[in-house]
Design a protein around this motif. Structure first.
Motif, short mmCIF file in Angstrom:
data_model
loop_
_atom_site.label_atom_id
_atom_site.label_comp_id
_atom_site.label_asym_id
_atom_site.label_seq_id
_atom_site.Cartn_x
_atom_site.Cartn_y
_atom_site.Cartn_z
N VAL A 41 43.73 62.50 144.05
CA VAL A 41 43.53 63.46 142.97
C VAL A 41 44.16 62.94 141.70
O VAL A 41 45.25 62.37 141.73
CB VAL A 41 44.24 64.79 143.28
CG1 VAL A 41 43.66 65.89 142.43
CG2 VAL A 41 44.16 65.11 144.72
N GLY A 42 43.52 63.19 140.60
CA GLY A 42 44.12 62.81 139.32
C GLY A 42 43.17 63.15 138.21
O GLY A 42 42.00 63.45 138.44
N GLU A 43 43.68 63.10 136.99
CA GLU A 43 42.84 63.36 135.83
C GLU A 43 42.24 62.04 135.36
O GLU A 43 42.53 60.99 135.92
CB GLU A 43 43.69 64.01 134.74
CG GLU A 43 44.27 65.32 135.19
CD GLU A 43 45.06 65.97 134.08
OE1 GLU A 43 44.48 66.79 133.37
OE2 GLU A 43 46.25 65.66 133.92
N SER A 44 41.42 62.10 134.30
CA SER A 44 40.81 60.85 133.86
C SER A 44 41.91 59.89 133.40
O SER A 44 42.89 60.30 132.79
CB SER A 44 39.78 61.08 132.76
OG SER A 44 40.19 62.08 131.89
N GLY A 45 41.76 58.63 133.75
CA GLY A 45 42.77 57.64 133.40
C GLY A 45 43.89 57.52 134.42
O GLY A 45 44.80 56.72 134.24
N SER A 46 43.81 58.28 135.51
CA SER A 46 44.90 58.22 136.49
C SER A 46 44.76 57.02 137.41
O SER A 46 45.69 56.66 138.11
CB SER A 46 44.92 59.50 137.32
OG SER A 46 43.72 59.61 138.04
N ILE A 212 37.60 61.00 146.31
CA ILE A 212 38.24 60.94 144.99
C ILE A 212 37.76 62.13 144.19
O ILE A 212 36.55 62.37 144.09
CB ILE A 212 37.86 59.62 144.27
CG1 ILE A 212 38.56 58.45 144.94
CG2 ILE A 212 38.26 59.65 142.82
CD1 ILE A 212 37.86 57.85 146.10
N THR A 213 38.68 62.92 143.65
CA THR A 213 38.25 64.10 142.90
C THR A 213 39.29 64.48 141.87
O THR A 213 40.46 64.16 141.99
CB THR A 213 37.98 65.29 143.84
OG1 THR A 213 37.52 66.39 143.07
CG2 THR A 213 39.23 65.71 144.59
N HIS A 214 38.84 65.18 140.84
CA HIS A 214 39.78 65.75 139.86
C HIS A 214 39.98 67.23 140.18
O HIS A 214 40.78 67.90 139.55
CB HIS A 214 39.20 65.62 138.46
CG HIS A 214 38.03 66.53 138.23
ND1 HIS A 214 36.80 66.28 138.77
CD2 HIS A 214 37.94 67.72 137.61
CE1 HIS A 214 35.98 67.29 138.46
NE2 HIS A 214 36.65 68.17 137.75
N VAL A 228 48.49 62.25 144.92
CA VAL A 228 48.35 62.63 143.52
C VAL A 228 48.65 61.42 142.65
O VAL A 228 49.74 60.85 142.74
CB VAL A 228 49.29 63.79 143.16
CG1 VAL A 228 49.12 64.19 141.69
CG2 VAL A 228 49.03 64.99 144.07
N LEU A 229 47.69 61.03 141.82
CA LEU A 229 47.87 59.86 140.94
C LEU A 229 48.06 60.31 139.50
O LEU A 229 47.47 61.30 139.05
CB LEU A 229 46.63 58.95 141.01
CG LEU A 229 46.36 58.25 142.34
CD1 LEU A 229 45.07 57.45 142.24
CD2 LEU A 229 47.50 57.35 142.73
N TYR A 230 48.88 59.54 138.79
CA TYR A 230 49.06 59.77 137.35
C TYR A 230 49.42 58.43 136.73
O TYR A 230 50.36 57.76 137.18
CB TYR A 230 50.17 60.80 137.12
CG TYR A 230 50.40 61.16 135.66
CD1 TYR A 230 49.60 62.10 135.03
CD2 TYR A 230 51.40 60.54 134.93
CE1 TYR A 230 49.79 62.43 133.70
CE2 TYR A 230 51.60 60.87 133.58
CZ TYR A 230 50.78 61.82 132.98
OH TYR A 230 50.97 62.15 131.66
N GLY A 231 48.67 58.04 135.73
CA GLY A 231 48.96 56.78 135.04
C GLY A 231 49.00 55.58 135.99
O GLY A 231 49.78 54.66 135.79
#
Lengths: 352, 453
Positions: A41-46, A212-214, A228-231
């Motif tokens: 999970v993550g937002e765009s760019g994660s 893979i999903t937001h 959970v992914l970020y950056g």
């Protein structure tokens, strides 16, 4: 204990661009077992899509540079030749992408495309391939499969096209299905149909699914485990129940707080990190309400177990070996989780 | 406040697109994108227009803003018919209406700075003073949460959320009275989505705009709208205050949509009732209620004793025969492929009938003897090559107002409207109250529970 079906360790994918090196995926580790659904999970760019595309090296190299270890059923995919990888892609590992129109060729009938996917990985007669194509279409819930097999992609609705794409991914009975935002382009009522279809397929074939999903709603519906992914970094990895009931990382908590339908909507504020010049320390610290000086220096904190029920300190260094792990100084050695969770809000409790 | 005349009044608005064929572009059919919708919108109010892709919600917006010519119906803005506007009045109408679209990167000119983009409408509407324009724009950018240095940035230097703020400032710069926002947050990340929704709410409070908020996402609509209109295939099927709609949805389609919102609670997964099938082609909408081909609550005929699921299966068979037909030879080929016979010619009618029954989940025999007789006769006719007789046989036995009569627009409570036979007292009276499928409220066992707060 047997090895997991897919084991990703310290995956790093970089792109050389004019603005500098983009570390899209920066040391990501996780496992996917048979019959298990793991959501990234993550937002765009994660870095979630780049992670998915690095596993079977779908990314062109260069500009991408992929390092780390990706073990699939005991073999390191990153050291295989392109020819060997081609046998695995669409064979033992199936892919489903967000946009079904992009995944289907408009000038061939769906039956032709399915037969191609089947004969590429198996030596069967034309008639047998056609029969299998019809069978696959029927299995993914296409009505009148026997006559629709000769139709072209544009003759199907968006939801039906995505079913066809799932059918193609299943053509060679894959052990692992990598689905990148498979329902994002679909309406809510159709989304539910496709998610149920994936669950049925998994129940029948013990398929491992990396989804893979937001959309945390999708996660709540299908995941066993969540990363959970970020950056480009893993912020938190947990069992789906722990993630929703006792989220630990401030980013995960903020992400849940800005969803409609869970009480007051609370925007995160600030902006996502720059891809070429990410902040030192924890990638999230510039937007984090709990940031302290220790968060600003060095690298992303190592994943540390959450709650008291983790078997020894070894689990912490292994990262994904812990059931619920978080990359946050407040949960690391010498940290105090109550700084994030608040007093009396015990981690790992679950019940409220 | 309710005594105020509405700012926008839409009456039986329709927009059909002709389907043409050949060099003479002969009209062979029409896509009924918007097919008679009516609603009012007052100053300070936000009305949500929701529905799945292809239901006509964006066409409705474009048509009521006169971006495309309606096929029929009228739109009153401030009590006056937009269709009768002179060119000067039209220009004024353009100034009083702002639009916000889904994808900010395509609604902003990549060669214009944020300041130029936001200032452009001012220039077009006659504010020639450059310095004054710049001041207005700087104020507004601040109002939408951008710092002054955004003024000279190009779109590619801004994030998606910042771009959408610029697009909002551009929509607001000429002080519109009506804002039409078409999926304004669908392309944004959830964390950014929350910020933009927050901003829209505060702008709305400050400026007292009338807002038409178009979205496919009910959880977003719930956050910002006062009332919600649910569209299906060009029609509004339900219109209600937001709280009432979520607490007590009256149309089966609304119930299905609410049920399909993911729960955000893994312990409650798998509860949502799945809606079968796809949205039918708007060029060939179903007769009667447009939702009957997928509706889980189709009204059963009198005197037929089947449970709800079985009745739905029978109805599915009828709908398929009526709308698409069933290829008997393809069924026979399926039996051969499954190993039931050596060749298509060797497949018996009994085998083929059994295959169709299996596809539609119709056990043999059905509990109700009349229903069984009708299904068996229809399958016989189909396999004998007479599809029309099969449809006629099913339609005669399984008569339902949902498939034949257009449902009326009914007011079930103040400010609530629903277009469904189930709420029509004349229909409800004719269906047996103690039948297997007596109309029930959302408290029924199949009813989805509304998503938690």
């Amino acid at each position: 204990m047997t090895d997991p079906l897919l084991s990703v360790r310290d995956l790093r994918t970089q792109f050389d661009t004019d603005e500098g090196v983009v570390r899209a995926v920066d040391g990501v580790s996780f496992d996917v077992d048979r019959s298990e659904t793991v959501c990234l999970v993550g937002e765009s760019g994660s870095g979630k899509t780049v992670t998915a595309e690095s596993i079977t090296r779908l990314l062109p190299e260069p500009p991408a540079r992929i390092a780390g270890e990706v073990r699939f059923d005991g073999r390191d995919l990153l050291s295989l030749s392109e020819a060997e990888l081609e046998r695995i892609r669409g064979g033992r590992i199936g892919h489903v992408f967000q946009d079904p129109q992009g995944a289907l060729n408009p000038v061939y009938s769906v039956g032709w495309q399915l037969r191609e996917a089947i004969t590429l990985h198996r030596d069967v007669t034309r008639a047998a391939a056609r029969e299998r194509a019809v069978d696959l279409l029927r299995r993914v819930g296409i009505p009148r499969a026997a006559s629709r097999v000769d139709d072209y992609p544009h003759e199907f609705s968006g939801g039906m096209q995505q079913r066809v794409v799932v059918a193609m991914a299943l053509a060679a009975n894959p052990d692992l299905l990598i689905a990148d935002e498979p329902t994002t382009a679909l309406d809510a009522t159709i989304q539910l149909q496709i998610l149920r279809l994936l669950a049925d397929v998994q129940a029948e074939f013990d398929t491992g699914i990396l989804l893979i999903t937001h959309d945390l709603g999708v996660v709540a519906e299908v995941a066993d485990r969540v990363v959970v992914l970020y950056g480009g970094k893993v912020m938190e990895a947990a069992d789906v129940y722990d993630l929703f009931e006792s989220p630990a990382h401030p980013y995960t908590r903020a992400l849940l707080d800005c969803l409609p339908g869970r009480g007051r909507v609370e925007p995160i504020g600030g902006a996502p990190p720059s891809s070429t010049d990410p902040p030192d320390g924890c990638r999230f610290h510039p937007r984090c309400p709990h940031a302290v000086p220790a968060c600003r220096d060095g690298d992303q904190p190592p994943l540390a177990p959450v709650g008291g029920d983790v078997d020894g300190p070894a689990a912490a260094s292994e990262g994904s070996a812990a059931d619920h792990a978080v990359s946050c100084v407040h949960f690391g050695p010498g940290g105090d989780p109550s700084a994030v969770l608040g007093p009396g809000d015990a981690p790992g409790g679950g019940d409220e | 406040m309710t005594d105020d005349p509405p700012l926008l009044s839409v009456r039986d608005l329709t927009k059909h697109y002709p389907i043409t064929e050949g060099v003479l572009r002969r009209e062979v059919g029409r896509v009924r994108a918007v097919d008679g919708i009516s609603f009012d919108l007052r100053a300070g109010e936000t009305l949500g227009l929701v529905g799945e892709s292809g239901c006509g919600k964006s066409t409705a917006a474009a048509t009521l803003l006169r971006l495309s010519e309606p096929t029929g119906g009228e739109v009153l803005f401030d009590g006056r018919d937009v269709g009768e506007f002179s060119p000067t009045e039209m220009k004024r109408f353009r100034r009083e209406t702002g639009m916000l679209f889904q994808d900010p990167s395509s609604s902003l000119d990549p060669r214009m700075t944020a300041g130029e983009s936001v200032g452009e409408p001012l220039r077009i509407h006659g504010m020639a003073d450059r310095e004054r324009r710049r001041r207005v724009v700087a104020d507004l950018l601040e109002r939408v949460g951008l710092s002054a240095d955004a003024l000279d940035r190009y779109p590619h230097e801004l994030s998606g959320g910042q771009q959408q703020r610029v697009a909002l400032a551009r929509a607001l710069v000429v002080n519109p009275r009506l804002l039409v926002a078409d999926e304004p947050v669908s392309a944004l990340d959830v964390s950014v989505q929350a910020e933009i929704l927050d901003l829209l709410r505060s702008i709305q409070d400050d400026l007292g705009l009338a807002t038409l908020f178009i979205s496919h996402d009910l959880s977003v609509v719930r956050e910002v709208c006062d009332r919600v209109a649910v569209m299906y295939l060009g029609r509004i099927v339900e219109l209600a205050p937001t709280d009432a709609l979520f607490a007590d949805p009256e149309h089966p389609y609304t119930r299905a949509l609410l049920a399909s919102i993911p729960r955000l609670d893994p312990r409650r997964r798998g509860r949502a009732a799945e809606l079968s099938g796809d949205v039918p082609d708007p060029a060939d909408p179903p007769a009667g209620c447009r939702f009957h081909t997928r509706c889980p609550e189709v009204i059963p005929p009198d005197g037929i004793d089947l449970d709800r699921a079985r009745w739905r299966s029978v109805h599915d068979l009828r709908v398929r025969l009526d709308r698409e037909g069933i290829d008997a030879d393809a069924v026979r080929r399926g039996v051969v492929a499954a190993g039931g016979a050596d060749s298509v010619a060797a497949v018996t009618d009994a085998q083929a009938a059994a295959a169709i029954r299996e596809e539609f989940d119709l056990p043999a025999p059905l509990d109700d003897p009349d229903a069984e007789a009708a299904v068996a006769a229809a399958l016989d006719a189909l396999l004998a090559g007479d599809e029309r007789a099969a449809v006629a046989r099913l339609s005669a036995t399984f008569e339902t107002p949902c498939a034949t009569d257009e449902p009326p627009r009914l007011s079930t409570a103040p400010a609530r409207e629903v277009t469904c036979h189930r709420h029509d007292p004349t229909v409800a009276a004719s269906t047996s109250p103690d039948g297997p499928d007596a109309p029930d409220g959302p408290g029924g066992s199949d009813a989805p529970d509304a998503p938690g707060p």
